[in-house]
Scaffold this active site. Structure first.
Site, PDB file in Angstrom:
ATOM      1  N   ASP A  14      -5.057  45.314   8.780  1.00 41.79           N
ATOM      2  CA  ASP A  14      -5.034  44.062   8.029  1.00 41.79           C
ATOM      3  C   ASP A  14      -4.307  44.306   6.693  1.00 41.79           C
ATOM      4  O   ASP A  14      -4.446  45.365   6.087  1.00 41.79           O
ATOM      5  CB  ASP A  14      -6.489  43.636   7.771  1.00 41.79           C
ATOM      6  CG  ASP A  14      -6.577  42.269   7.124  1.00 41.79           C
ATOM      7  OD1 ASP A  14      -6.066  41.309   7.721  1.00 41.79           O
ATOM      8  OD2 ASP A  14      -7.154  42.167   6.023  1.00 41.79           O
ATOM      9  N   GLU A  27      -0.125  44.663   9.474  1.00 37.98           N
ATOM     10  CA  GLU A  27       0.171  43.257   9.167  1.00 37.98           C
ATOM     11  C   GLU A  27       1.005  43.212   7.887  1.00 37.98           C
ATOM     12  O   GLU A  27       0.501  43.478   6.797  1.00 37.98           O
ATOM     13  CB  GLU A  27      -1.124  42.463   8.964  1.00 37.98           C
ATOM     14  CG  GLU A  27      -0.840  40.990   8.671  1.00 37.98           C
ATOM     15  CD  GLU A  27      -1.986  40.273   7.965  1.00 37.98           C
ATOM     16  OE1 GLU A  27      -2.039  39.043   8.032  1.00 37.98           O
ATOM     17  OE2 GLU A  27      -2.833  40.950   7.338  1.00 37.98           O
TER      18      GLU A  27
END
Ligand code: CA
Length: 617
Positions: free
Chosen positions: A330, A359
């Protein structure tokens, strides 16, 4: 003299009474393995006043070579060396307070599974299904509410917990497999014991524990095992930038430097561009790195070596314990970039063939490419993260089919994003997608037009990259991001007992949904063994007259894809322009219609349609 005796007596009594209360509450990692490449292991020992105790370990092959005390007396960090001579087994960590013993802690070294280090991560031959566990299927209504956990289920609240769980995912693995997916990425399943908005999983309260409302660690391991038995790989979602303020560790910080702290709440500016910007001000870059993601998400300071090591060991523990095939990081640009590099070194040193996608939610190719392993960056930065998310291409896919082709709009958007691929160290190692859990659903982006949907999905599954498809795309679920995240993360119909429709079955889907489902199923199952798509080169022709033609090719194989973006006009495609690709082929199989195409001299394409031809000699 009297005073001294009294002091000694008081001290002894105090130590005695303190020793009565000192207990080890937890040790992280909860167990470890013999046979790991990295022989060092750092245990975090937590317990009231545990730093008053002196630990000892007497186990052949295990050396306790350093004990670290920090500001908070409730923590001890033990540096162990697990030598090759250490055998799997259990041993006591003995704690002495003065000459008194407190209850010892039983620690376990398990035998590392044969072949664990060589595990093969997900790759270009995979297509990933992303699902949000709380919103996919409720396989066990008895875990919807768990005593002692803060947020209770409320399915009528778009931002509440709806009860989906690991059992629900396991129940529908055949559905995911039938569609033709080969990998599964679940949004985080770790404990999020927060008072509200806890369903999405990105505010972790315990790095070592599956949220009981999803299931147990054992259930998660079972999910991975069941996936493997069905030929599905599993990608686990990790967050290194932040964790919940309700985490036990944040509630009782080991050190003040564990997180970034401010006089009053300070949010990140979310300008990830500042990390690679040669002109970035210290103010902006610092705000980006140290500001909090949200009020209930404490921003971790990975410059703290104890924290960095805690996070890295946590990753390795989950890989080894649950046997996952990949990790999704993330917010990759938000933790300190030096930490991510070090994390990558440690993970790939232990698992050289593993895979990780970061990400990188950035608008431009040039700043996205900065975060990929082996990028040629002027400042010499190397993230060690092999795969990055291709947001520039995602943006183009959502717009291309809504627009009329001009010099730079419509299909030209797809073309121009791909022309930037020289910036990437490995453009084929990009995660490609039409939408995800943070974005307007693809069917909504393209104005609920099935022909545009087919064109976009076909492009996604045939251009370069590792495609990812968000759950519900196959049944044309809709939802706009500006309505609120709950509306792009709606419950999958049929995932709950008593749902009026069950879209997991053909009968439960309407005709249009079945058309989409079957289209996707055909392409995914076709793609599975097409190494020319997985590994072949890409050649494209500048879109012309609202038609985009590209080829995936290798020495002896070739796939031609043609997209007509005109809403009204049938297009005739003359083969002469594509001779350099078509030259040695005589006929083709139309992948979407199953028809044989006997002449490769000219083709016609219906308005807003796509054609995939597998060329044959
Ligand atoms: Ca449940």
């Amino acid at each position: 003299m009297k005073t001294i005796i009294l002091l000694v007596l008081t001290f002894t009594i105090n130590l005695f009474s303190v020793a009565q209360d000192i207990r080890v509450a937890r040790v992280d990692p909860p167990f470890w393995w013999t046979g790991m490449k990295e022989s060092k292991l750092q245990l975090l020992v937590y317990g009231s006043d545990i730093s008053l105790a002196n630990p000892e370990i007497n186990y052949p092959g295990v050396q306790l070579f350093e004990v670290i005390k920090v500001e908070n007396p409730n923590y001890l960090f033990l540096n162990l060396n697990i030598t090759p001579e250490a055998l799997p087994g259990k041993f006591s960590i003995i704690f002495k307070v003065g000459d008194r013993l407190i209850p010892p802690y039983q620690y376990e070294l398990r035998a590392r599974k044969t072949g664990s280090a060589e595990r093969q991560g997900f790759g270009k031959n995979d297509v990933i299904y992303l699902l949000m566990p709380d919103r996919f299927s409720n396989g066990d209504p008895t875990n919807d509410n768990v005593a002692g956990m803060m947020e209770k289920a409320n399915r009528s609240n778009p931002d509440g917990r709806h009860g989906g769980d690991i059992k629900g995912i396991i129940n529908h693995l055949d559905y995911i497999k039938e569609l033709g997916f080969t990998a599964l990425w679940c949004n985080p399943l770790l404990e999020n014991d927060n008072p509200e908005y806890s369903y999405h999983g990105y505010a972790v309260t315990d790095f070592y524990k599956t949220d009981l409302r999803f299931g147990t660690n054992k259930d998660y391991k079972q999910l991975v095992t069941d996936c493997h038995n069905k030929g599905l790989k599993v990608i686990m979602d990790f967050i290194f930038n932040h964790c919940s303020i309700y985490s036990w560790m944040i509630q009782d910080l080991p050190e003040e430097t564990w997180i970034h702290q401010f006089e009053k709440f300070t949010r990140s500016n979310f300008r990830a561009s500042t990390i690679s910007d040669p002109y970035a001000s210290e103010f902006d870059r610092t705000r980006m790195l140290t500001g909090w993601f949200d009020k209930h998400m404490a921003d971790l300071d990975q410059r703290n070596e104890l924290l960095a090591n805690y996070l890295i060991q946590n990753t390795i523990w989950w890989i080894e314990f649950s046997e996952i095939d990949g990790i999704r990081i993330d917010t990759q640009p938000y933790p300190y970039k030096e930490f991510m590099t070090h994390w990558g070194e440690r993970v790939f040193d232990e698992y050289p063939n593993f895979n990780v996608v970061g990400e990188t939610w950035l608008q431009k190719e040039s700043i996205t490419s900065y975060f990929q392993k082996d990028a040629v960056n002027k400042d010499g930065y190397n993230s060690n993260i092999p795969v990055i998310t291709d947001f520039p291409l995602q943006g183009a896919i959502t717009k291309a089919f809504n627009e009329k082709d001009t010099w730079s709009d419509g299909l030209l958007r797809l073309y121009y994003v791909l022309t930037q691929d020289f910036l990437y160290a490995h453009p084929e190692n990009t995660l490609t997608f039409c939408d995800n859990h943070d974005l307007t659903r693809y069917f909504s982006s393209i104005k609920e037009d099935i022909n545009k949907w087919k064109a976009g999905i076909t492009f996604l599954l045939t251009t370069r990259g590792i495609p990812m498809i968000y759950y519900g795309t196959e049944i044309l679920m809709t939802g706009e991001e500006h309505q609120g995240h709950g509306f792009i993360r709606e419950d999958f119909p049929g995932g709950w007992e008593g749902d009026s429709l069950n879209a997991f079955t053909r009968e439960g889907r309407n005709n249009l949904q079945n058309e989409a489902f079957n289209f996707l199923k055909t392409l995914l199952n076709w793609r599975k063994d097409k190494d020319v798509i997985h590994l072949g080169k890409l050649k494209h022709f500048v879109p012309q007259d609202e038609v985009y033609v590209y080829f995936r090719y290798s020495e002896n194989k070739c796939v031609m894809v043609a997209i007509n973006n005109s809403s009204k006009e049938m297009k005739a495609i003359k083969a002469s322009r594509y001779k350099e690709c078509l030259g040695k082929y005589k006929y083709a199989e139309n992948v979407l219609t199953d028809e044989t195409v006997n002449y490769l001299d000219a083709f016609t394409l219906a308005p807003k349609s796509v054609m995939v031809l597998e060329l044959k000699k």
